[in-house]
Design a protein around this motif. Sequence first.
Motif, short mmCIF file in Angstrom:
data_model
loop_
_atom_site.label_atom_id
_atom_site.label_comp_id
_atom_site.label_asym_id
_atom_site.label_seq_id
_atom_site.Cartn_x
_atom_site.Cartn_y
_atom_site.Cartn_z
N GLY A 1 20.46 42.83 54.49
CA GLY A 1 19.53 43.66 54.46
C GLY A 1 19.92 45.22 53.93
N VAL A 2 19.41 46.29 54.18
CA VAL A 2 19.64 47.40 53.54
C VAL A 2 19.45 48.33 54.83
CG1 VAL A 2 18.75 46.85 51.35
CG2 VAL A 2 17.08 48.23 52.95
N VAL A 3 20.04 49.64 54.61
CA VAL A 3 19.94 50.57 55.76
C VAL A 3 19.19 51.67 55.12
CG1 VAL A 3 21.32 52.16 57.22
CG2 VAL A 3 22.12 49.85 56.76
N VAL A 4 18.15 52.30 55.77
CA VAL A 4 17.51 53.53 55.51
C VAL A 4 17.76 54.62 56.67
CG1 VAL A 4 15.50 54.69 54.98
CG2 VAL A 4 15.93 52.51 54.16
N THR A 5 18.64 55.59 56.31
CA THR A 5 18.82 56.66 57.43
C THR A 5 18.59 58.10 56.80
OG1 THR A 5 20.73 57.64 58.77
CG2 THR A 5 21.22 56.63 56.39
N ARG B 1 30.96 54.82 57.36
CA ARG B 1 31.29 53.42 58.57
C ARG B 1 30.80 52.28 57.96
NH1 ARG B 1 31.67 55.52 63.92
NH2 ARG B 1 31.68 53.35 64.76
N ILE B 2 29.44 52.30 57.37
CA ILE B 2 29.05 51.22 56.79
C ILE B 2 29.95 50.66 55.61
CG2 ILE B 2 26.97 50.12 55.43
CD1 ILE B 2 25.16 51.80 57.32
N ARG B 3 30.24 51.54 54.52
CA ARG B 3 30.99 51.15 53.54
C ARG B 3 32.52 50.58 54.11
NH1 ARG B 3 29.34 52.24 48.77
NH2 ARG B 3 31.84 52.62 47.87
N GLU B 4 33.06 50.94 55.07
CA GLU B 4 34.38 50.39 55.57
C GLU B 4 33.92 48.94 56.14
OE1 GLU B 4 35.45 52.79 58.83
OE2 GLU B 4 36.06 54.38 57.31
N ILE C 1 26.85 47.05 50.91
CA ILE C 1 25.51 47.06 51.45
C ILE C 1 24.71 48.46 51.17
CG2 ILE C 1 24.67 47.73 53.86
CD1 ILE C 1 26.76 45.94 55.28
N PRO C 2 23.59 48.24 50.80
CA PRO C 2 22.96 49.43 50.36
C PRO C 2 22.47 50.59 51.38
CG PRO C 2 21.91 47.14 49.22
CD PRO C 2 22.94 47.09 50.29
N VAL C 3 22.92 51.68 51.19
CA VAL C 3 22.37 52.81 52.00
C VAL C 3 21.63 53.75 51.70
CG1 VAL C 3 23.03 54.62 53.90
CG2 VAL C 3 24.60 52.40 53.55
N ILE C 4 20.38 53.82 51.85
CA ILE C 4 19.38 54.71 51.53
C ILE C 4 19.40 56.12 52.10
CG2 ILE C 4 17.00 55.30 50.51
CD1 ILE C 4 16.99 51.97 49.95
N ARG D 1 21.19 43.23 47.03
CA ARG D 1 21.86 42.81 48.11
C ARG D 1 21.85 41.38 48.03
NH1 ARG D 1 26.42 43.23 50.82
NH2 ARG D 1 26.47 42.40 53.15
N SER D 2 20.54 40.93 47.79
CA SER D 2 20.68 39.51 47.90
C SER D 2 21.21 38.83 46.79
CB SER D 2 19.08 38.96 47.66
OG SER D 2 18.67 37.78 47.40
N LEU D 3 21.41 39.70 45.60
CA LEU D 3 22.32 39.16 44.31
C LEU D 3 23.54 38.93 44.91
CD1 LEU D 3 22.23 38.20 41.49
CD2 LEU D 3 22.27 40.60 40.81
#
Length: 457
Positions: free
Chosen positions: A49-53, A68-71, A76-79, A122-124
Motif C-alpha cells: 500500500g501507500v502512506v498518507v501523513t 523511518r519508512i524509507r529505512e 514505499i510511496p509516502v504522500i 507500488r503494485s508495479l
Amino acid sequence: MSEGLVLLVDDEEELRFSTAQALELHGLKVKAFASGEDILERVGYGFDGVVVTDIRMPGIDGMTLLHRIRELDHEIPVILVTGHGDVQLAVKAMREGAYDFIEKPFASQGLAGVVRHALDRRSLVLENRRLRAVAGKRDDIESRLPGRTPVMVDLRYRLRAIGATEADTLIIGETGAGKEVVARSLHDISARAKGPFLAINCASLPETLIESELFGHEAGAFPGALRARYGKFEHGRGGTILLDEIGSMPIDLQAKFLRVLQERTITRLGSNEVVPLDVRFLATSKVDLAEEVAAGRFRADLFYRLNVVTIRVPSLVQRRADVPLLFLQLVREACARYGRDDMQVAPEIISEIAERDWPGNVRELRNAADRLVLGLETGLDSAAADARAGLRLIDKVGAYEKQVIAGTIAAHGGSLRPVYEQLGISRKTLYEKMQKYGLDKKLALGERDSEAYGPEN
C-alpha cells in the motif's frame, strides 16, 4: 481500480475521520491512525500500500516518519499533507524521497487520484520483485540479506525454509549484525505478512510498568490506571511480535511469558478474563542464552521452549568476503534515501573498507556508507595512511597497487573484463598480480567468469 491499503496518519481526529471517509467513498481501503508510531509495525518490504501523513504532528512528525519508512523500504510511496506554510518543507521532502505532497485545504478527489497513482506504482514495484525472483534473480530475502559467502547462502536457505511456518524462532547474533532484518524477513515471507510486525525492546521497558506494557490493564488495576488499555501483545494479534534482546527480560516476567508461549492467551492486569492471542513470537539475543541459563539469569524452560528453531546471524568477521559488495549496496541505498545521484566509490576506498574490522557489523558499515554519501569525514583514508606509515617506497607502491586491484574487482561485482579494461592491463597481467598479492579469486569471480578464468596466452 487500484488495490492495496492506504495508511492515513493525522493527529487531528476530525480531519483524520473525514479524510478516511472521503477516500473510502472513492473506493479505497483505508486504515487511519493518530500517530506515526502506530504504522511502523505495519509497513515493510512486502507492504502493498501507500502512506498518507500530515507533516506537522507531535511525536513522530511527517518528515521523521518518511525517513523511518524509507529505512524499511525506500520504494514505499509516502504522500505528505501540508499546510500553506509548509510547502518549502514538502519540496525538501520530495528531494528526500517523498512520493508527492498535497496542500490543505484539498479536494478529496485530488488526493484520491494521487493515492491511486501511488498504489499503481507500488503494485508495479512488488510485481517486478516477484518477476525477478521467478527469473532466478535476487529475491526480497537476498536484497535485504546480500552476500555470496556460504554462511549467508545458508542463512537465506534457513529463512525460506522456516519463514512460511508458524514456528517461534530465536535469532542470535552480535550487535549490528542484522537480527531485526532477519526477523522482518521472516514476517514478510509468512502468512502473517499483512498483519502487524511489532518490535518490543525488552531492555528499554520500564521495570515498574513492564507487565502493563505487555499484557495491558483494566481501569483501576493500579494507581493511575484511569481507563482500560490494550497491551503490546494484544496490539500484535494477527501478526508477528519480536522480543528484542529477550535476555534482558526480568526473571520473574520470564515465567509469565513462558505461559503465554505455551497457551497463546493473556490476562490483563486487574482482570480474570482470558484473551486469546493469535501471534507468532520471534526473539533476539546478542548473548549466548545457554550461558545465561547456567548463570541463573535466564529460565532454562523458556530457553528450551524458544530454542526449537534457532537462527544465527553471522558477523562481518565471519563473512569478510561480502564486505566490499555489501558496502556498495549500502552506498546505493543511502543515495536513494538522501535523494542523491548514484555515486562511484573509488577502488582504494573499497579496498580499505574490505581490510578494516567492523565491530559494529552492518550497522557500523551502514554509517560509513551514509557519511560517504553525505560528504562527511569517514576516517578511512587516515586509517589507511596510518597503516602504510613507515613502509619502504617499494612496499607502499605494492600496497597501493593491491588496493586498487582489489577495490576495482569489488566495484565491478567480480566481473574481470571491466577490471583489466579499466586498469589498462591484460587479463594475464591481472591474473599474475592477483596471485602475487594473494587476492582471493573466489571473492573476485562471479559464476559466469569462474570457468573462463585463466591467463591469456
